[in-house]
Design a protein around this motif. Structure first.
Motif, PDB file in Angstrom:
ATOM      1  N   ALA A 147       0.832  -1.209   0.000  1.00 38.95           N
ATOM      2  CA  ALA A 147       0.000   0.000   0.000  1.00 38.95           C
ATOM      3  C   ALA A 147       0.861   1.252   0.000  1.00 38.95           C
ATOM      4  CB  ALA A 147      -0.927  -0.012   1.217  1.00 38.95           C
ATOM      5  N   ALA A 148       1.954   1.228   0.793  1.00 40.61           N
ATOM      6  CA  ALA A 148       2.848   2.390   0.825  1.00 40.61           C
ATOM      7  C   ALA A 148       3.530   2.596  -0.521  1.00 40.61           C
ATOM      8  CB  ALA A 148       3.891   2.208   1.933  1.00 40.61           C
ATOM      9  N   GLU A 149       3.928   1.490  -1.151  1.00 43.13           N
ATOM     10  CA  GLU A 149       4.571   1.604  -2.461  1.00 43.13           C
ATOM     11  C   GLU A 149       3.594   2.141  -3.501  1.00 43.13           C
ATOM     12  OE1 GLU A 149       7.402   1.655  -5.286  1.00 43.13           O
ATOM     13  OE2 GLU A 149       7.675   1.279  -3.150  1.00 43.13           O
ATOM     14  N   ALA A 150       2.338   1.658  -3.446  1.00 42.91           N
ATOM     15  CA  ALA A 150       1.330   2.179  -4.367  1.00 42.91           C
ATOM     16  C   ALA A 150       1.088   3.660  -4.126  1.00 42.91           C
ATOM     17  CB  ALA A 150       0.023   1.392  -4.211  1.00 42.91           C
ATOM     18  N   SER A 151       1.073   4.059  -2.841  1.00 39.35           N
ATOM     19  CA  SER A 151       0.892   5.474  -2.518  1.00 39.35           C
ATOM     20  C   SER A 151       2.055   6.309  -3.030  1.00 39.35           C
ATOM     21  CB  SER A 151       0.750   5.642  -0.998  1.00 39.35           C
ATOM     22  OG  SER A 151       0.600   6.998  -0.655  1.00 39.35           O
ATOM     23  N   ARG A 152       3.273   5.784  -2.909  1.00 40.06           N
ATOM     24  CA  ARG A 152       4.439   6.523  -3.419  1.00 40.06           C
ATOM     25  C   ARG A 152       4.376   6.678  -4.932  1.00 40.06           C
ATOM     26  NH1 ARG A 152       7.241   3.778   0.835  1.00 40.06           N
ATOM     27  NH2 ARG A 152       7.642   1.983  -0.533  1.00 40.06           N
ATOM     28  N   ARG A 153       3.988   5.594  -5.616  1.00 41.70           N
ATOM     29  CA  ARG A 153       3.875   5.679  -7.076  1.00 41.70           C
ATOM     30  C   ARG A 153       2.809   6.685  -7.483  1.00 41.70           C
ATOM     31  NH1 ARG A 153       4.458  -0.069  -6.859  1.00 41.70           N
ATOM     32  NH2 ARG A 153       2.204  -0.300  -7.067  1.00 41.70           N
ATOM     33  N   GLU A 154       1.678   6.669  -6.755  1.00 49.04           N
ATOM     34  CA  GLU A 154       0.602   7.615  -7.056  1.00 49.04           C
ATOM     35  C   GLU A 154       1.071   9.046  -6.813  1.00 49.04           C
ATOM     36  OE1 GLU A 154      -4.121   8.283  -5.913  1.00 49.04           O
ATOM     37  OE2 GLU A 154      -2.819   7.117  -4.604  1.00 49.04           O
ATOM     38  N   LEU A 155       1.814   9.251  -5.704  1.00 46.88           N
ATOM     39  CA  LEU A 155       2.316  10.585  -5.395  1.00 46.88           C
ATOM     40  C   LEU A 155       3.267  11.074  -6.476  1.00 46.88           C
ATOM     41  CD1 LEU A 155       2.727  13.026  -3.563  1.00 46.88           C
ATOM     42  CD2 LEU A 155       4.458  11.711  -2.326  1.00 46.88           C
ATOM     43  N   VAL A 156       4.175  10.193  -6.917  1.00 46.00           N
ATOM     44  CA  VAL A 156       5.122  10.575  -7.972  1.00 46.00           C
ATOM     45  C   VAL A 156       4.378  10.933  -9.251  1.00 46.00           C
ATOM     46  CG1 VAL A 156       6.961   9.712  -9.478  1.00 46.00           C
ATOM     47  CG2 VAL A 156       7.062   9.268  -7.028  1.00 46.00           C
ATOM     48  N   ALA A 157       3.338  10.149  -9.568  1.00 45.77           N
ATOM     49  CA  ALA A 157       2.569  10.432 -10.781  1.00 45.77           C
ATOM     50  C   ALA A 157       1.868  11.788 -10.682  1.00 45.77           C
ATOM     51  CB  ALA A 157       1.545   9.318 -11.014  1.00 45.77           C
ATOM     52  N   TRP A 158       1.237  12.048  -9.519  1.00 45.49           N
ATOM     53  CA  TRP A 158       0.540  13.324  -9.340  1.00 45.49           C
ATOM     54  C   TRP A 158       1.513  14.492  -9.407  1.00 45.49           C
ATOM     55  CZ3 TRP A 158      -4.350  14.282  -9.835  1.00 45.49           C
ATOM     56  CH2 TRP A 158      -5.301  13.324  -9.508  1.00 45.49           C
ATOM     57  N   ILE A 159       2.615  14.393  -8.668  1.00 44.09           N
ATOM     58  CA  ILE A 159       3.560  15.501  -8.609  1.00 44.09           C
ATOM     59  C   ILE A 159       4.214  15.730  -9.964  1.00 44.09           C
ATOM     60  CG2 ILE A 159       5.727  16.278  -7.585  1.00 44.09           C
ATOM     61  CD1 ILE A 159       3.276  16.565  -5.810  1.00 44.09           C
ATOM     62  N   SER A 160       4.530  14.652 -10.676  1.00 42.21           N
ATOM     63  CA  SER A 160       5.115  14.797 -12.003  1.00 42.21           C
ATOM     64  C   SER A 160       4.186  15.583 -12.919  1.00 42.21           C
ATOM     65  CB  SER A 160       5.401  13.420 -12.608  1.00 42.21           C
ATOM     66  OG  SER A 160       6.338  12.714 -11.828  1.00 42.21           O
ATOM     67  N   HIS A 161       2.887  15.271 -12.844  1.00 43.54           N
ATOM     68  CA  HIS A 161       1.907  15.990 -13.658  1.00 43.54           C
ATOM     69  C   HIS A 161       1.814  17.451 -13.236  1.00 43.54           C
ATOM     70  CE1 HIS A 161      -2.190  17.534 -14.472  1.00 43.54           C
ATOM     71  NE2 HIS A 161      -2.050  16.907 -15.624  1.00 43.54           N
ATOM     72  N   ASP A 162       1.741  17.679 -11.915  1.00 44.77           N
ATOM     73  CA  ASP A 162       1.575  19.048 -11.430  1.00 44.77           C
ATOM     74  C   ASP A 162       2.810  19.909 -11.659  1.00 44.77           C
ATOM     75  OD1 ASP A 162      -0.997  18.625 -10.658  1.00 44.77           O
ATOM     76  OD2 ASP A 162      -0.541  18.189  -8.582  1.00 44.77           O
ATOM     77  N   LEU A 163       3.988  19.299 -11.617  1.00 48.32           N
ATOM     78  CA  LEU A 163       5.200  20.061 -11.897  1.00 48.32           C
ATOM     79  C   LEU A 163       5.325  20.366 -13.391  1.00 48.32           C
ATOM     80  CD1 LEU A 163       7.845  18.278  -9.634  1.00 48.32           C
ATOM     81  CD2 LEU A 163       6.883  20.554  -9.314  1.00 48.32           C
TER      82      LEU A 163
END
Length: 335
Positions: free
Chosen positions: A107-123
């Motif tokens: 779950a933590a790894e999935a959350s990290r991947r989701e966070l990276v995806a969101w931040i990559s898009h927002d940046l």
């Protein structure tokens, strides 16, 4: 000696083999359903099979020697069976813990991947805008003074937005790593709320959102002033973002026993029941219905607010209330 062994071998096999096969069937049937029971069967089968073989070889003649041997087997069983039960329970608990740990890790790894995806898009979005405007200025496409000033202002705004996202990531990394250190003192909530409302007031006004604050009483809480201010500002920013023009964002302060209660109400239209438990998750932004402006932010503000509130030994929750939702923070009152 060999002749004696050949003579007793059929009796020993006849009495031990069925017991061994029965134990094998039991172990196959139990599988992983009951590890303590499987361990007990695994211990008992050799003992019972050996005792059966000894009784069979003796021809069921219970001599003093056979009785002594069976008594020894009984004492061994009394010692090994409880040990097997305890060992099986220990292994079962460890297995459950390891499985739960693997689930949390996934779950933590999935959350990290989701966070990276969101931040990559927002940046990528503000960076693309900054790059396009900088190239327009560099190539002379924009030359009129008022246009240049407008581009510079927009570049500055996007840069501030990127800086805020980086600050959020840094704060969130400290919270999740357990590296957050708070300097605790008595903090008047009146000052914290007033400063947060004053800071977010221009944003609300530019969007046509009314921002109100009221209190039954103004308690003093035990906490860290900068972090508490960030919690309130994050909640206000989230409420203003999701409230349409002509809506109202209201802050209410009260005290209940040994806790101060800060409520932030918005007019977002409500949160679906299946999303209420996820609003404080990292990178969660909710459905499009809650983002009328189309700007959902980086999805870190509420996650940071939860981490900071919990660091103060407080509680934070969200629920639907009136025309929108209510975010409620409970903090310990300073003694």
């Amino acid at each position: 000696m060999l002749v004696e062994l050949m003579h007793i071998a059929p009796y020993a096999i006849a009495f031990t083999l069925p017991i061994a096969l029965l134990g094998l069937v039991l172990l196959q049937w139990l599988g992983e359903r009951s590890l303590p029971t499987s361990m007990t069967v695994l211990v008992l089968v050799p003992l019972v099979a050996t005792a059966g073989g000894v009784i069979g070889v003796s021809g069921f003649m219970f001599t003093p020697m056979l009785n002594t041997t069976l008594l020894v087997y009984l004492w061994i069983a009394l010692v090994t069976v409880p040990a097997a039960l305890l060992l099986g329970r220990g292994i079962a608990k460890r297995t459950v813990w390891e499985r739960a740990a693997r689930v949390r890790e996934r779950a933590a790894e999935a959350s990290r991947r989701e966070l990276v995806a969101w931040i990559s898009h927002d940046l990528r979005t503000p960076l693309a805008g900054i790059r396009a405007m900088a190239e327009a200025l560099s190539d002379g496409v924009v030359s009129a003074p008022e246009d240049v000033a407008g581009y510079a202002s927009r570049i500055s705004a996007e840069t501030q937005r990127l800086s805020g996202m980086v600050d959020d990531l840094f704060e969130l990394s400290k919270i999740t790593a357990g590296a957050l250190r708070l300097t605790m003192s008595a903090v008047p909530l009146r000052d914290v709320i007033s400063e947060a409302v004053a800071a977010e007031g221009p944003v609300a006004a530019s969007k046509g959102v009314r921002l109100e604050a009221n209190a039954e009483e103004w308690p003093v809480v035990l906490g860290s002033d900068p972090e508490l201010a960030r919690v309130i500002r994050n909640l206000l920013s989230n409420a203003i973002r999701h409230t349409p023009a002509d809506g109202t964002v209201a802050v209410h302060v009260d005290a209940e026993k040994d806790q101060a209660v800060v409520s932030v109400d918005d007019a977002c239209g409500g949160i679906p029941d299946n999303e209420l438990d996820r609003v404080f998750d990292v990178a969660f932004r909710g459905s499009a219905a809650r983002t009328p402006s189309g700007d959902g932010g980086a999805g870190l503000g509420l996650a940071i607010a939860r981490g900071l509130v919990e660091a103060h030994q407080g509680e934070i929750a969200a629920r639907n209330h009136g025309p929108g939702c209510r975010f409620e923070v409970r903090l310990p009152i300073a003694v």
